[in-house]
Design a protein around this motif. Structure first.
Motif, PDB file in Angstrom:
ATOM      1  N   GLU A   6       0.812  -1.211   0.000  1.00 26.40           N
ATOM      2  CA  GLU A   6       0.000   0.000   0.000  1.00 26.40           C
ATOM      3  C   GLU A   6       0.856   1.277   0.000  1.00 26.40           C
ATOM      4  O   GLU A   6       0.647   2.185  -0.791  1.00 26.40           O
ATOM      5  N   ALA A   7       1.871   1.241   0.895  1.00 28.91           N
ATOM      6  CA  ALA A   7       2.697   2.436   1.060  1.00 28.91           C
ATOM      7  C   ALA A   7       3.399   2.838  -0.236  1.00 28.91           C
ATOM      8  O   ALA A   7       3.661   4.012  -0.483  1.00 28.91           O
ATOM      9  N   LEU A   8       3.672   1.819  -1.059  1.00 25.68           N
ATOM     10  CA  LEU A   8       4.389   2.075  -2.299  1.00 25.68           C
ATOM     11  C   LEU A   8       3.571   2.951  -3.245  1.00 25.68           C
ATOM     12  O   LEU A   8       4.115   3.749  -3.998  1.00 25.68           O
ATOM     13  N   PHE A   9       2.272   2.787  -3.201  1.00 23.69           N
ATOM     14  CA  PHE A   9       1.434   3.495  -4.172  1.00 23.69           C
ATOM     15  C   PHE A   9       0.746   4.711  -3.575  1.00 23.69           C
ATOM     16  O   PHE A   9       0.148   5.508  -4.273  1.00 23.69           O
ATOM     17  N   LYS A  10       0.849   4.824  -2.263  1.00 24.88           N
ATOM     18  CA  LYS A  10       0.198   5.961  -1.615  1.00 24.88           C
ATOM     19  C   LYS A  10       0.893   7.249  -2.043  1.00 24.88           C
ATOM     20  O   LYS A  10       2.109   7.326  -2.074  1.00 24.88           O
ATOM     21  N   GLU A  11       0.116   8.247  -2.361  1.00 23.64           N
ATOM     22  CA  GLU A  11       0.682   9.558  -2.699  1.00 23.64           C
ATOM     23  C   GLU A  11       1.327  10.159  -1.462  1.00 23.64           C
ATOM     24  O   GLU A  11       0.774  10.112  -0.381  1.00 23.64           O
ATOM     25  N   SER A  12       2.503  10.717  -1.649  1.00 25.59           N
ATOM     26  CA  SER A  12       3.148  11.356  -0.521  1.00 25.59           C
ATOM     27  C   SER A  12       2.631  12.789  -0.391  1.00 25.59           C
ATOM     28  O   SER A  12       2.427  13.480  -1.383  1.00 25.59           O
ATOM     29  N   ALA A  13       2.408  13.202   0.869  1.00 21.71           N
ATOM     30  CA  ALA A  13       1.981  14.588   1.096  1.00 21.71           C
ATOM     31  C   ALA A  13       3.182  15.526   1.023  1.00 21.71           C
ATOM     32  O   ALA A  13       3.057  16.740   0.973  1.00 21.71           O
ATOM     33  N   ILE A  14       4.363  14.942   1.059  1.00 22.49           N
ATOM     34  CA  ILE A  14       5.599  15.727   1.150  1.00 22.49           C
ATOM     35  C   ILE A  14       6.332  15.824  -0.189  1.00 22.49           C
ATOM     36  O   ILE A  14       6.695  16.897  -0.641  1.00 22.49           O
ATOM     37  N   PHE A  15       6.571  14.658  -0.803  1.00 21.16           N
ATOM     38  CA  PHE A  15       7.387  14.642  -2.017  1.00 21.16           C
ATOM     39  C   PHE A  15       6.551  14.729  -3.292  1.00 21.16           C
ATOM     40  O   PHE A  15       5.487  14.119  -3.387  1.00 21.16           O
ATOM     41  N   ALA A  16       7.054  15.465  -4.252  1.00 15.91           N
ATOM     42  CA  ALA A  16       6.415  15.495  -5.566  1.00 15.91           C
ATOM     43  C   ALA A  16       7.176  14.590  -6.525  1.00 15.91           C
ATOM     44  O   ALA A  16       6.590  13.911  -7.352  1.00 15.91           O
ATOM     45  N   ASN A  17       8.500  14.580  -6.418  1.00 15.49           N
ATOM     46  CA  ASN A  17       9.317  13.793  -7.329  1.00 15.49           C
ATOM     47  C   ASN A  17      10.610  13.371  -6.640  1.00 15.49           C
ATOM     48  O   ASN A  17      11.554  14.144  -6.542  1.00 15.49           O
ATOM     49  N   ARG A  18      10.625  12.138  -6.190  1.00 14.59           N
ATOM     50  CA  ARG A  18      11.779  11.654  -5.427  1.00 14.59           C
ATOM     51  C   ARG A  18      13.062  11.602  -6.264  1.00 14.59           C
ATOM     52  O   ARG A  18      14.155  11.775  -5.764  1.00 14.59           O
ATOM     53  N   GLU A  19      12.871  11.329  -7.539  1.00 15.69           N
ATOM     54  CA  GLU A  19      14.007  11.192  -8.448  1.00 15.69           C
ATOM     55  C   GLU A  19      14.945  12.403  -8.380  1.00 15.69           C
ATOM     56  O   GLU A  19      16.162  12.272  -8.365  1.00 15.69           O
ATOM     57  N   VAL A  20      14.317  13.575  -8.311  1.00 17.00           N
ATOM     58  CA  VAL A  20      15.080  14.832  -8.283  1.00 17.00           C
ATOM     59  C   VAL A  20      16.000  14.917  -7.070  1.00 17.00           C
ATOM     60  O   VAL A  20      17.003  15.614  -7.076  1.00 17.00           O
ATOM     61  N   LEU A  21      15.658  14.178  -6.027  1.00 17.22           N
ATOM     62  CA  LEU A  21      16.438  14.256  -4.797  1.00 17.22           C
ATOM     63  C   LEU A  21      17.476  13.144  -4.684  1.00 17.22           C
ATOM     64  O   LEU A  21      18.258  13.103  -3.736  1.00 17.22           O
ATOM     65  N   LEU A 257      11.225  11.801   7.247  1.00 18.50           N
ATOM     66  CA  LEU A 257      10.755  11.771   8.638  1.00 18.50           C
ATOM     67  C   LEU A 257       9.356  12.368   8.738  1.00 18.50           C
ATOM     68  O   LEU A 257       8.470  11.808   9.384  1.00 18.50           O
ATOM     69  N   ALA A 258       9.151  13.504   8.055  1.00 19.27           N
ATOM     70  CA  ALA A 258       7.837  14.152   8.076  1.00 19.27           C
ATOM     71  C   ALA A 258       6.781  13.223   7.465  1.00 19.27           C
ATOM     72  O   ALA A 258       5.675  13.088   7.992  1.00 19.27           O
ATOM     73  N   ASP A 259       7.158  12.559   6.382  1.00 17.22           N
ATOM     74  CA  ASP A 259       6.259  11.630   5.714  1.00 17.22           C
ATOM     75  C   ASP A 259       5.844  10.486   6.648  1.00 17.22           C
ATOM     76  O   ASP A 259       4.662  10.198   6.814  1.00 17.22           O
ATOM     77  N   GLU A 260       6.852   9.868   7.272  1.00 22.58           N
ATOM     78  CA  GLU A 260       6.578   8.762   8.192  1.00 22.58           C
ATOM     79  C   GLU A 260       5.658   9.183   9.323  1.00 22.58           C
ATOM     80  O   GLU A 260       4.848   8.401   9.800  1.00 22.58           O
ATOM     81  N   ARG A 261       5.819  10.429   9.752  1.00 24.93           N
ATOM     82  CA  ARG A 261       5.039  10.903  10.895  1.00 24.93           C
ATOM     83  C   ARG A 261       3.701  11.483  10.486  1.00 24.93           C
ATOM     84  O   ARG A 261       2.966  12.013  11.314  1.00 24.93           O
ATOM     85  N   GLY A 262       3.403  11.398   9.213  1.00 27.16           N
ATOM     86  CA  GLY A 262       2.116  11.895   8.722  1.00 27.16           C
ATOM     87  C   GLY A 262       1.968  13.403   8.836  1.00 27.16           C
ATOM     88  O   GLY A 262       0.856  13.912   8.940  1.00 27.16           O
ATOM     89  N   LEU A 263       3.099  14.110   8.831  1.00 23.49           N
ATOM     90  CA  LEU A 263       3.025  15.572   8.920  1.00 23.49           C
ATOM     91  C   LEU A 263       2.701  16.171   7.555  1.00 23.49           C
ATOM     92  O   LEU A 263       2.909  15.542   6.526  1.00 23.49           O
TER      93      LEU A 263
END
Ligand SMILES: Nc1ncnc2c1ncn2[C@@H]1O[C@H](COP(=O)(O)OP(=O)(O)O)[C@@H](O)[C@H]1O
Ligand SMILES: [Mg+2]
Length: 413
Positions: A6-21, A257-263
Motif C-alpha cells: 500500500e505504502a508504495l502506491f500511496k501519494e506522498s503529502a511531502i514529495f512530488a518527485n523523489r528522483e530529483v532528490l 521523517l515528516a512523511d513517516e510521521r504523517g506531517l
C-alpha cells in the motif's frame, strides 16, 4: 491480511518527485560552477580540435560538484557535431583496475570488444588501432581515479599509448576527492596526470541554500518546506564540509521523517534530526570506499577504542581517544597479518590528516605531558558499527581480489 505494498502506491503529502532528490540526479543547470565548467571545456578544446591536449587533474572535496560538472561537459561534447574526439566517462569505483578501465574504453567504442576473455595486450592494441585508424582524440575521464588499484600501471600504459600511436591521441582527465592521493603516486604518473590542475572549492552556506532551494522546488510539494529549513540544512552542511550531497541528503531525510510521521510539512525539528542520520550515512559511505590502508587504520582505531583500557570505558565516549603512535603499531600488525605491505610512518601521518579532513576522526595535539608530543585521536562515529562494516568489506574484497587478479594479469602490457 497485511497492508501489502500500500505504502508504495500511496501519494506522498511531502514529495512530488523523489528522483530529483536522488544523489545520482544531475540538475539541468549547475549553480556557481560556470568558471569550473569553462575551465574544463577550455582544457579539452585542443582535443576537440584534433590536437593532443594536456591531461587535466580535477581536485575537490566530496560534494563540490565535480562529477556533475564533468558529466555535464561530457554530454555537451557528445552533442557537438563533427569532432574527432571521443569520450569515455569511467567511474573508477566500479572500473577499479587497468584491465577494467581498458575493457570499458574498448566496450564504449568498439562494440565487439565488450565481450570478456581478452587479455590486457589484446585490448590495448585494439584501442590503439581504433584511435589511429581515424586519428581520433580519445578523452578518458577517470572519476575517483584514486580507486584504481594499479593506477601507476594504467597511467603508464595510457601515456605509452600516446608515444606508440602514429596518429591521434589520448587525453586523461583524472578526478579525485582525496588530498593524500598525490603523495602515493609514482613521480612519473604524477607529472603525467597533473599537467593541468583544476580545484573545486567547497560551497558556502549561501550557495548550498540556493542549491537546496532549487532541488526542493522540484522534488517537494509546494509550500511543504519552509525556507528557514532550507537555510538550516545548508548551514549544517556548510559548517560540516561544504558538501552539497550532505545538504541534499539532510533535506531529503527530513522529508522522509515528516512523511513517516504523517506531517503536512517539514519543520526545523525534522531537519536537525535528519542531519544526524545524514552525516552518519555519509561517513559510512566514505569509510567503505577509503583506500585499503586508510581503512585498516580506521579499523585499528575502532578495535583499540572498543578494547580500550578500562578507565576510559567507564567514562564511555567522552574521552576515549587513542595515541597516534599506538595506532600505527596496531595498524602495522593488522596489515602484516593480512600479508599487506605496511606503509611508512610518514605516509601514515598523511593518512591521518586525510581522515581528519574527511571528518572520520578527530585529532588533537596532546600538548606537553603525555609522552612529549603526540596526537590524540578518536573516531567521530560509533566504533562498533565501523568495525563491523570494515570487517565485511575488507575480508570480502581480499578474497575477490585474488580471483580477479588471476584473470586480469595473465598478461601485462
Ligand atoms: N552546483 C551545483 N548545482 C546544483 N546541484 C549540485 C551542484 N553541485 C553539486 N550538486 C549536487 O550535489 C550532489 C553531489 O555532487 P557531485 O557532482 O556528485 O559532487 P562530487 O563529485 O564533487 O562529489 C549531487 O546530487 C549534485 O546534483
Ligand atoms: Mg564525484
Amino acid at each position: 491480511m497485511g497492508k501489502g505494498f500500500e505504502a508504495l502506491f500511496k501519494e506522498s503529502a511531502i514529495f512530488a518527485n523523489r528522483e530529483v532528490l536522488s544523489p545520482h540526479y544531475i540538475p539541468q543547470h549547475l549553480l556557481f560552477r560556470d568558471r569550473q565548467i569553462n575551465d574544463i571545456e577550455d582544457s579539452l578544446t585542443p582535443s576537440l580540435r584534433g590536437e593532443r591536449g594536456r591531461n587535466v587533474f580535477i581536485y575537490g572535496k566530496t560534494g563540490t560538484g565535480k562529477t556533475s560538472c564533468m558529466k555535464y561537459v561530457v554530454e555537451q561534447i557528445k552533442r557537438l557535431p563533427m569532432v574527432k574526439a571521443e569520450i569515455s566517462y569511467i567511474n573508477c569505483r566500479v572500473y577499479n583496475s587497468r584491465y577494467r578501465v581498458l575493457s570499458k574504453i574498448a566496450g564504449d567504442h568498439i562494440p565487439l570488444y565488450a565481450k570478456r576473455g581478452y587479455g590486457v595486450i589484446d585490448i590495448y592494441e585494439k584501442v590503439i588501432s581504433w584511435v589511429e585508424e581515424e586519428a581520433r582524440m580519445l578523452i578518458v575521464v577517470l572519476d575517483e581515479v584514486d580507486m584504481i588499484k594499479d593506477l601507476d600501471d594504467l597511467i603508464y600504459t595510457l601515456s605509452r599509448a600516446n608515444s606508440d600511436m602514429k596518429a591521434g591521441g589520448i587525453t586523461i582527465v583524472g578526478i579525485s576527492n582525496r588530498v593524500s592521493f598525490k603523495e602515493e603516486l609514482d613521480p612519473r604518473s604524477l607529472s603525467t596526470l597533473y599537467e593541468n590542475e583544476l580545484v573545486f572549492p567547497p560551497y558556502n552556506s549561501q550557495e548550498l541554500s540556493a542549491i537546496v532551494k532549487e532541488r526542493v522546488a522540484n522534488g517537494f510539494r509546494p509550500d511543504v518546506v519552509d525556507p528557514a529549513c532550507v537555510n538550516l540544512a545548508a548551514a549544517i552542511a556548510a559548517k560540516e564540509s561544504g558538501d552539497a550531497r550532505l545538504a541534499l541528503k539532510i533535506i531529503t531525510k527530513a522529508g522522509e521523517l515528516a512523511d513517516e510521521r504523517g506531517l503536512k510539512s517539514v519543520g526545523p525539528k525534522e531537519v536537525s534530526e535528519a542531519s544526524k542520520f545524514a552525516e552518519e550515512e555519509i561517513a559510512y559511505e566514505v569509510i567503505n570506499t577509503l583506500p585499503e590502508h586508510e581503512r585498516l587504520i580506521v579499523y585499528a582505531i575502532a578495535l583499540m577504542t572498543i578494547n580500550g583500557s578500562r578507565y576510559k570505558r567507564l567514562s564511555e565516549d567522552s574521552e576515549s581517544f587513542v595515541l597516534s603512535g599506538e595506532i600505527y603499531n596496531r595498524y602495522t600488525s593488522i596489515a602484516e597479518s593480512l600479508h599487506k605491505e605496511t606503509k611508512s610512518a610518514r605516509l601514515y601521518r598523511r593518512y591521518i590528516a586525510d581522515l581528519d579532513m574527511q571528518g572520520i576522526i578527530l585529532s588533537y595535539e596532546s600538548g606537553k605531558g603525555i609522552r612529549g608530543h603526540t596526537k590524540l585521536i578518536r573516531l567521530a562515529y560509533p566504533p562498533g558499527k565501523i568495525k563491523d562494516m570494515i570487517e565485511k568489506t575488507l575480508f570480502r574484497e581480499n578474497e575477490a581480489e585474488v580471483k580477479s587478479e588471476e584473470v586480469a594479469s595473465s598478461d601485462a602490457a
